[in-house]
Design a protein around this motif. Structure first.
Motif, short mmCIF file in Angstrom:
data_model
loop_
_atom_site.label_atom_id
_atom_site.label_comp_id
_atom_site.label_asym_id
_atom_site.label_seq_id
_atom_site.Cartn_x
_atom_site.Cartn_y
_atom_site.Cartn_z
N GLY A 98 0.80 -1.22 0.00
CA GLY A 98 0.00 0.00 0.00
C GLY A 98 0.83 1.27 0.00
O GLY A 98 2.03 1.26 -0.26
N GLU A 99 0.15 2.38 0.32
CA GLU A 99 0.74 3.70 0.07
C GLU A 99 1.37 4.37 1.29
O GLU A 99 2.06 5.38 1.14
CB GLU A 99 -0.33 4.64 -0.50
N ASP A 100 1.10 3.87 2.47
CA ASP A 100 1.58 4.58 3.66
C ASP A 100 2.84 3.93 4.21
O ASP A 100 2.86 2.73 4.48
CB ASP A 100 0.49 4.58 4.74
N PRO A 101 3.91 4.73 4.43
CA PRO A 101 5.17 4.12 4.87
C PRO A 101 5.09 3.44 6.23
O PRO A 101 5.75 2.41 6.43
CB PRO A 101 6.15 5.30 4.93
N LEU A 102 4.29 3.97 7.14
CA LEU A 102 4.22 3.34 8.47
C LEU A 102 3.49 2.00 8.38
O LEU A 102 3.97 0.99 8.90
CB LEU A 102 3.51 4.27 9.46
N LEU A 103 2.37 2.01 7.69
CA LEU A 103 1.62 0.75 7.55
C LEU A 103 2.44 -0.27 6.76
O LEU A 103 2.62 -1.42 7.20
CB LEU A 103 0.28 1.00 6.86
N GLU B 246 11.14 10.55 3.46
CA GLU B 246 9.87 10.60 4.19
C GLU B 246 8.79 9.72 3.55
O GLU B 246 7.68 9.66 4.07
CB GLU B 246 9.39 12.05 4.28
N SER B 247 9.12 9.08 2.45
CA SER B 247 8.09 8.25 1.81
C SER B 247 8.63 6.83 1.61
O SER B 247 8.68 6.05 2.56
CB SER B 247 7.65 8.89 0.49
N ASP B 248 9.05 6.53 0.39
CA ASP B 248 9.49 5.15 0.10
C ASP B 248 10.59 4.67 1.03
O ASP B 248 10.56 3.53 1.51
CB ASP B 248 9.99 5.06 -1.35
N LEU B 249 11.58 5.53 1.26
CA LEU B 249 12.70 5.06 2.08
C LEU B 249 12.28 4.87 3.53
O LEU B 249 12.83 4.02 4.24
CB LEU B 249 13.89 6.02 1.97
N ALA C 15 9.43 3.63 4.44
CA ALA C 15 8.83 2.28 4.47
C ALA C 15 9.94 1.23 4.61
O ALA C 15 9.84 0.28 5.40
CB ALA C 15 8.01 2.03 3.22
N PHE C 16 11.02 1.39 3.84
CA PHE C 16 12.15 0.46 3.94
C PHE C 16 12.80 0.55 5.32
O PHE C 16 13.14 -0.47 5.93
CB PHE C 16 13.20 0.77 2.85
N VAL D 60 2.29 11.04 -0.89
CA VAL D 60 1.78 9.89 -1.62
C VAL D 60 0.36 9.60 -1.13
O VAL D 60 0.09 9.69 0.06
CB VAL D 60 2.68 8.66 -1.37
N GLY D 61 -0.52 9.26 -2.06
CA GLY D 61 -1.86 8.79 -1.68
C GLY D 61 -2.69 9.84 -0.98
O GLY D 61 -2.95 10.91 -1.52
N TYR D 62 -3.10 9.51 0.25
CA TYR D 62 -4.06 10.41 0.92
C TYR D 62 -3.48 11.80 1.13
O TYR D 62 -4.21 12.78 1.18
CB TYR D 62 -4.58 9.81 2.24
N ARG D 63 -2.18 11.95 1.23
CA ARG D 63 -1.59 13.28 1.41
C ARG D 63 -1.72 14.10 0.12
O ARG D 63 -1.95 15.30 0.15
CB ARG D 63 -0.13 13.15 1.84
N TRP D 64 -1.56 13.44 -1.00
CA TRP D 64 -1.78 14.09 -2.30
C TRP D 64 -3.23 14.56 -2.41
O TRP D 64 -3.51 15.68 -2.82
CB TRP D 64 -1.44 13.09 -3.41
N PHE D 65 -4.15 13.70 -2.03
CA PHE D 65 -5.57 14.05 -2.11
C PHE D 65 -5.90 15.22 -1.19
O PHE D 65 -6.67 16.10 -1.53
CB PHE D 65 -6.44 12.82 -1.80
N GLU D 66 -5.28 15.23 0.00
CA GLU D 66 -5.53 16.34 0.92
C GLU D 66 -4.98 17.64 0.34
O GLU D 66 -5.66 18.67 0.32
CB GLU D 66 -4.88 16.05 2.29
#
Ligand code: BGC
Length: 754
Positions: free
Chosen positions: A178-183, A230-233, A235-236, A605-611
């Protein structure tokens, strides 16, 4: 693999027998008397690795820093002797007591693309496991596939896909979380822990920014370093800290013009310096383009270079670079140290992989639980679902739902146990064959409603509508097959499925749609149907899991791990030039050197883009319905000893047991103030039951990454917290608190002393 259109499924029984014989020799070597000091399990993995590296010859070292392609290639019987026939193989070194290393894909189970034997147990898609919002389910799934891998003789699972979902059309979204790095990081970290708990090295991948498949071998993903961190990295970073995978797979693409596998910033600076990663970096298959440059940038092992790279860089060219002094010997020793350390760390020497009996029935139950927890109920008009057992005749339509459930393709595809119930569906060659897991939704429904089911394939829309008109309920199974190596050009359901659903919904007022997709698709018919379930690719017992949710034996409890756009116009990049199945098959060298601008959305990414863009999606991140109702009491924010948390009482006010997933979001006071997921909990409550829940805000989500300080920094100021069922529907309670400036790690924030 990078390019294997001509690979044929030719592993014969004789070949398997030869592999097992090789394995027996390997195991015997591993069980030799412990006269070697590195076999002393009382020492740390690093101490053991030091001892072993000292004892190795240069040839042995060079044999360990490259794997060979382990399977037959281009239709010839040419797999290396002793290999089990999968993606990667390094022969045993009996002198040192090192067993052969057999590597196999991937995150949904032991994928053996060239084997058409009995098959293995398929987990649901990675994205389905993420939708469970349940790290325990991810751990159990990881442990299950790790156990199967170990019992088939594999020491490495190429599993742990955590690339962020930046675009619903990415053909590999189903492999990720999915789109959220924490999840994503939390779920994949748990899966990796599960795999390695079975003494199998796990491989987090594809590092990094390999968020699209189109032109993946040459594409430059351009992104500002802060946004990447703050995004993809992130998540890693989370997945690696939690799961401690033995290896990291660098990806095909370039990042800011530099190939991932020779990218000093990515490998040396971020991974090894900032995150102190002690394991090894292995390349993706065909992702290496240099010897000295890659070695110096931090690549530790070249994968299957003899098949997929222009030449085997980590043999002759690298030896020459060492001889010339371009690459220090200490770097070669470091590579070897990192590789063997990872095997020591998972206990692979004490518990070498060896063939043993697998309890497939028990494993299928593990998969089924993951599927049940990951299925998301997107629509339930007037509470039509769950179905009663006395529902009457049910029409099951489409997607071969009479015999099986959909899976994704490419290297991660798990061969169904007993073989695919449907064969010959295009594409039959790489990245196919398109196969189905042998778990019939129709039969599972029939077992529950007294056998009153009939099936229509959906090829003939009029015939399907006619069957629907004669039935009490019509359930249309709609599918979107995607795979590694291509992206889908649009968010449309393929073929005639939109028209089919519309026609069936017109014929029967009680139409339910069960989606089996890679991720979000357009739903032109949404308001014409009573119910929509997103079942993703639901794995080995998918049919049973779907039926259990439809009949309410288990409540739907999955939540969307991504924002569900209405259509492509809402995406940062409305088109993907060159996308589509037709685009695969171009040799890597022939792909255009394209750039992709990820700075359009950066870390949003995702919901932040929509916001940020004030866009309203079809369904928000975190969304998912239940068959019961919940009351959320007044949330109370607590900030104590540097830890921020929210406490609230939740009550199941309905008549059925069910799960709710309260989600905590935080918006920083300055800089980038878009909100981000800071924590969540899965709360399972019986009717009338009430429980106090505490959700701790993840420290790193309160911070931003400071590239000059190489640190996560939390600014002083008033932080706004929101609690809700989704990223969009938050409770109207003012939750905010003043926090001092601090530096943060993944574990905690430490106030900065003035
Ligand atoms: C994929 C990897 C996979 C490797 C080995 C590559 O094409 O990108 O995910 O692990 O092949 O099969």
């Amino acid at each position: 693999m990078a390019f294997r259109p001509r690979l044929m499924r030719t592993l014969l029984t004789a070949g398997i027998a030869a592999s097992l014989a090789g394995l027996a020799a390997t195991v015997a070597a591993a069980e030799a008397p412990v006269t070697r000091p590195w076999m002393n399990a009382a020492l740390t993995p690093d101490q053991r690795a030091d001892l072993l590296v000292k004892a190795m010859t240069q040839d042995e070292k060079f044999r360990l820093i490259r794997s060979e392609y382990g399977a037959d290639f281009e239709g010839k019987h040419n797999k290396p002797a002793g290999s089990l026939g999968t993606a990667g193989f390094i022969p045993a070194m009996p002198r040192l007591g090192l067993p052969a290393i057999h590597e196999t894909d991937a995150g949904q189970g032991v994928a053996r693309p060239l084997l058409f034997g009995d098959g293995d147990t398929a987990l649901p898609a990675g994205v389905a496991v993420a939708a469970s919002f349940n790290p325990e389910v991810a751990f159990a799934g990881g442990a299950m596939i790790g156990r199967e891998a170990h019992r088939m003789g594999f020491g490495v699972l190429l599993a742990g896909g955590v690339n962020l979902l930046r675009d619903p059309r990415n053909g590999r979204n189903f492999e990720y979380a999915g789109e959220d790095p924490l999840l994503a990081g939390t779920i994949v970290g748990a899966a990796i822990r599960g795999i390695q708990s079975e003494h199998v090295v796990s491989t987090v991948k594809h590092y990094a920014m390999n968020d699209l498949e189109t032109d993946r071998n040459t594409l430059s993903a351009n992104i500002d370093q802060t946004a990447a961190r703050e995004s993809d990295l992130l998540a890693f970073e989370i997945a690696i800290a939690d799961g401690q995978p033995g290896s990291v797979m660098c990806s095909y693409n370039r990042i800011n013009s530099v190939y991932a596998c020779e990218n000093d910033w990515l490998l040396n600076q971020v991974l090894k310096r900032d995150w102190k990663y002690p394991g090894f970096v292995m390349s993706d298959w065909g992702a290496v383009h240099s010897a000295a440059k890659s070695a110096l940038a931090g690549l530790d092992q070249e994968s299957a270079g003899e098949r997929f790279d222009k030449e085997v860089y980590f043999d002759k060219p690298l030896r020459e670079a060492v001889a010339k002094g371009e690459v220090p010997q200490s770097r070669i020793d470091d590579m070897v140290h990192r590789i063997v350390r990872s095997f020591f760390a998972v206990g692979a020497f004490e518990h070498p992989a060896k063939v043993a009996t697998i309890d497939y029935a028990a494993d299928a139950k593990v998969s089924q639980r993951a599927a049940e927890e990951g299925i998301v109920l997107l629509r339930n008009w007037q509470h039509f679902l769950p179905l009663g057992k006395d529902i009457g005749p049910v029409a099951v339509i489409g997607s071969h739902a009479d015999v099986g459930v959909t899976t994704g393709g490419g290297s991660s595809g798990v061969k169904p146990r007993g073989g695919s119930p449907v064969t010959g569906v295009a594409p039959t060659a790489w990245p196919g064959p398109k196969v189905y897991q042998r778990s019939s939704p129709m039969q599972a429904i029939a077992r529950r409603n007294g056998g009153k089911v009939a099936y229509a394939s959906g090829d003939d829309i009029a015939a399907a509508a006619k069957l629907a008109a004669q039935s009490k309920v019509a359930i249309v199974f709609a599918e979107q097959w995607t795979a590694e190596s291509f992206d889908v050009p649009t968010m449309d359901l393929p073929g005639n499925q939109d028209a089919l659903i519309a026609a069936v919904a017109k014929a029967n007022p009680h139409t339910i749609v069960v989606l089996q997709t890679n991720g979000p698709v357009k739903m032109t018919w949404l308001h014409k149907v009573d119910g929509v379930l997103e079942a993703w690719y639901p794995g080995a017992n998918g049919g049973e899991a779907i039926a259990r949710v439809l009949f309410g034996e288990v409540g739907p409890s999955g939540r969307l791990p991504m924002t569900w756009p209405k259509d492509e116009s809402q995406l940062p990049r409305p088109t993907i030039p060159g996308a589509g199945l037709a685009a695969i098959g171009i040799p890597p060298q022939g792909q255009p050197q394209q750039d992709i601008d990820y700075n359009i959305e950066g870390a949003d990414v995702g919901y932040r883009w929509f916001e940020k863009r004030h866009l309203e999606p079809l369904f928000a991140f975190g969304y998912g319905l239940s068959y019961t109702s919940f009351d959320y009491g007044k949330p109370v924010l607590e900030s104590r000893d540097g830890e921020v948390s929210v406490r609230l009482r939740i009550t199941n006010t309905g008549k059925r047991e069910g799960v709710t997933v309260p989600q905590l979001y935080v918006a920083p006071p300055q800089g980038d103030t878009t909100k981000r997921l800071a924590g969540w909990q899965r709360v399972d409550l019986k009717p009338g039951e009430s429980r106090e829940v505490r959700i701790v805000a993840d420290p790193v989500r309160l911070a931003h990454y400071d590239v000059t300080k190489h640190a996560w920094v939390r600014d002083a100021g008033r932080y706004r917290f929101e609690l809700g069922h989704t990223s969009a529907a938050t409770l109207m309670v003012d939750l905010s608190t003043e926090l001092p400036a601090a530096t943060c790690t993944l574990k905690a924030c430490t106030p900065i002393a003035h």
